[in-house]
Enzyme design. Structure first.
Site, mmCIF file in Angstrom:
data_model
loop_
_atom_site.group_PDB
_atom_site.id
_atom_site.type_symbol
_atom_site.label_atom_id
_atom_site.label_comp_id
_atom_site.label_asym_id
_atom_site.label_seq_id
_atom_site.Cartn_x
_atom_site.Cartn_y
_atom_site.Cartn_z
ATOM 1 N N SER A 1 -7.081 7.121 4.018
ATOM 2 C CA SER A 1 -8.278 6.268 4.376
ATOM 3 C C SER A 1 -8.234 5.639 5.730
ATOM 4 O O SER A 1 -9.110 5.818 6.485
ATOM 5 C CB SER A 1 -8.067 4.826 3.541
ATOM 6 O OG SER A 1 -8.370 5.024 2.152
ATOM 7 N N ASN B 1 -18.463 7.787 -7.290
ATOM 8 C CA ASN B 1 -19.016 6.621 -6.498
ATOM 9 C C ASN B 1 -20.400 6.762 -6.540
ATOM 10 O O ASN B 1 -21.107 5.490 -6.164
ATOM 11 C CB ASN B 1 -18.855 7.285 -4.928
ATOM 12 C CG ASN B 1 -17.338 6.974 -4.683
ATOM 13 O OD1 ASN B 1 -16.569 6.107 -4.995
ATOM 14 N ND2 ASN B 1 -16.794 8.131 -4.111
ATOM 15 N N ARG C 1 -18.501 12.369 7.231
ATOM 16 C CA ARG C 1 -16.960 12.626 7.732
ATOM 17 C C ARG C 1 -16.715 14.125 7.986
ATOM 18 O O ARG C 1 -17.608 14.925 7.386
ATOM 19 C CB ARG C 1 -16.118 12.093 6.957
ATOM 20 C CG ARG C 1 -16.365 12.627 5.320
ATOM 21 C CD ARG C 1 -15.191 12.315 4.710
ATOM 22 N NE ARG C 1 -15.163 10.704 4.183
ATOM 23 C CZ ARG C 1 -14.641 10.166 3.280
ATOM 24 N NH1 ARG C 1 -13.267 10.843 3.037
ATOM 25 N NH2 ARG C 1 -14.638 8.880 3.182
ATOM 26 N N ARG D 1 13.150 -19.217 -18.231
ATOM 27 C CA ARG D 1 11.716 -18.552 -18.269
ATOM 28 C C ARG D 1 10.636 -19.722 -17.809
ATOM 29 O O ARG D 1 10.515 -20.535 -18.923
ATOM 30 C CB ARG D 1 11.610 -17.968 -19.379
ATOM 31 C CG ARG D 1 12.314 -16.632 -19.480
ATOM 32 C CD ARG D 1 11.948 -16.050 -20.823
ATOM 33 N NE ARG D 1 10.550 -15.537 -20.916
ATOM 34 C CZ ARG D 1 10.050 -14.109 -20.400
ATOM 35 N NH1 ARG D 1 11.046 -13.405 -20.061
ATOM 36 N NH2 ARG D 1 8.845 -13.839 -20.548
#
Length: 425
Positions: free
Chosen positions: A104, A44, A93, A183
């Site tokens: 999450s 990150n 956190r 297709r």
């Protein structure tokens, strides 16, 4: 950070499309950035195209000017420092939501319980570096003006899907989204929408009371394929770097540049003449670079240390030769420059800084664009977003000036691109 939604409302009244009688909701951007990434350690904050990965989305969120607050939720000191240096608030956190198995949703729920004023949260994926402010604005409009409870980002794909056959099975695969006898051509098929994971916007009630990010009146915001980038493992990194250099959001470009004189504009040496006068030299390339910046409306301020008596004595000549303001600063220039940035009502992300010493590291980290000459000390080089190929006093300032102007050009181009209605080419 840039102007927030609340700043703009206070100055101009309620946004278009809302009633002044409606209670104003606090909208927060939240980036989850745990320190325990297994695929790419501390990915990150690893630099992507010279900028910490996390910073790409923080810059987009700030410049969207739709959020009352921008947050990073983390359990790691280094990530916290990077988040703060880019203007974000930090939610530290708990260990309970920092485990490998933590979801999450659990982390966002904890954030909302700790921040009771937040009514709407936009969970932005840190690993989506091609996110633009326009994507966030379009999605938030659905929440704030159109009455949606949740909106998420998607990308359109033209891929034919087939049923998986387990190893050892005698079963044959079957088509899931096409007729093989008919297709369709790509241009004759609308394709399908897939979540691209860039962001999820949800109301407080949906997240805390129903325990989900998608529900109620659900909408989506379609992003272009070139902006739908996700980084998970090492092999994704070089591809993402190429993509972000072309399609990433580089901000609005800087309008102010601070440049240390000794070691950047000069090579740091002092020459003694036969008459006893001390002299320093400035390369014509660097004065040309400064002129290029000024021509493009970038204000340049030259910085001289209060301890540098020789260069101080040449301050008036420097001002005359370059046409720039010359400012005396302490060894650590941050305190002096903070007041200048505040006085000009700017954010550090709109500022460029060039230095070469350990004491410059804090400014190098804060500035939206920052650079060091090739011969800068390690601490400064580690803090800078760009390292010049040229030495201090030998064209490094011009090299950085060209880099600054290139980023400004990219920013202008991207702002025009964001205004294109891709459905009406």
């Amino acid at each position: 950070m840039g102007a927030t939604k609340r700043d703009l409302e206070d100055e101009n009244g309620p946004p278009v499309g809302t009633s002044s009688k409606k209670p104003r909701r606090h909208v927060a951007a939240l980036v989850l950035a745990r320190g325990g990434s297994k695929g790419i350690p501390l990915k990150n904050i690893k630099k992507l195209a010279g900028v910490p990965l996390l910073a790409w989305v923080l810059r987009a969120a700030a410049d969207a000017e739709m959020f009352d607050s921008v947050w990073v939720s983390t359990d790691h000191d280094e990530i916290e420092n990077v988040a703060k240096s880019w203007g974000a608030k930090v939610h530290r956190r708990s260990p309970e939501v920092s485990r490998d198995c933590s979801t999450s949703l659990e982390t966002i729920q904890e954030f909302l319980r700790n921040n009771t004023d937040v009514d709407v949260v936009c969970n932005i994926q840190a690993t989506s570096p091609c996110l633009h402010p326009s994507h966030l604005k379009g999605a938030l409009k659905k929440i704030l003006e159109d009455g949606y409870d949740s909106v998420f980002s998607v990308v359109r794909r033209h891929q034919f899907r087939w049923k998986e056959v387990k190893k050892g099975s005698v079963e044959c695969t079957q088509p899931l989204n096409l007729d093989p006898a008919k297709r369709p051509r790509r241009q004759d098929w609308d394709g399908e929408l897939y979540e691209n994971g860039s962001f999820y916007i949800s109301t407080r009630d949906l997240i805390l009371n129903e325990g989900r990010l998608q529900g109620g009146k659900v909408g989506y915001h379609e992003m272009e394929a070139e902006h739908s980038v996700d980084i998970d493992v090492d092999i994704d990194w070089p591809v993402a770097e190429q993509r972000v250099r072309r399609y990433g959001y580089f901000g609005r470009g800087v309008s102010l540049m601070f440049c240390k004189v000794s070691g950047c504009l000069t090579d740091g040496r002092v020459s003694l003449s036969a008459s006893g006068e001390d002299t320093v030299s400035i390369h014509y390339k660097d004065t040309t670079g400064i002129g290029m910046l000024k021509k493009d409306d970038v204000e340049v301020v030259l910085l001289i240390s209060r301890d540098d008596l020789v260069t101080q004595s040449l301050a008036d000549k420097l001002k005359k030769v370059t046409g720039c303001e010359v400012m005396l600063v302490e060894e650590d220039p941050l305190k002096d420059l903070q007041s200048v940035v505040r006085k000009k009502k700017m954010d550090w992300k709109d500022v460029a800084f060039m230095g070469n010493e350990t004491a410059d590291a804090s400014c190098l980290k804060l500035a939206g664009l920052s650079a060091v000459p090739a011969d800068a000390c390690k601490d400064a080089s580690d803090a800078a977003k760009y390292t010049c190929r040229l030495l201090g006093g030998a064209g490094a300032v011009k090299e950085f000036a060209e880099h600054v102007l290139l980023q400004k050009q990219k920013a202008k181009s991207q702002m025009k691109q964001d205004r294109i209605d891709r459905n009406n080419f």
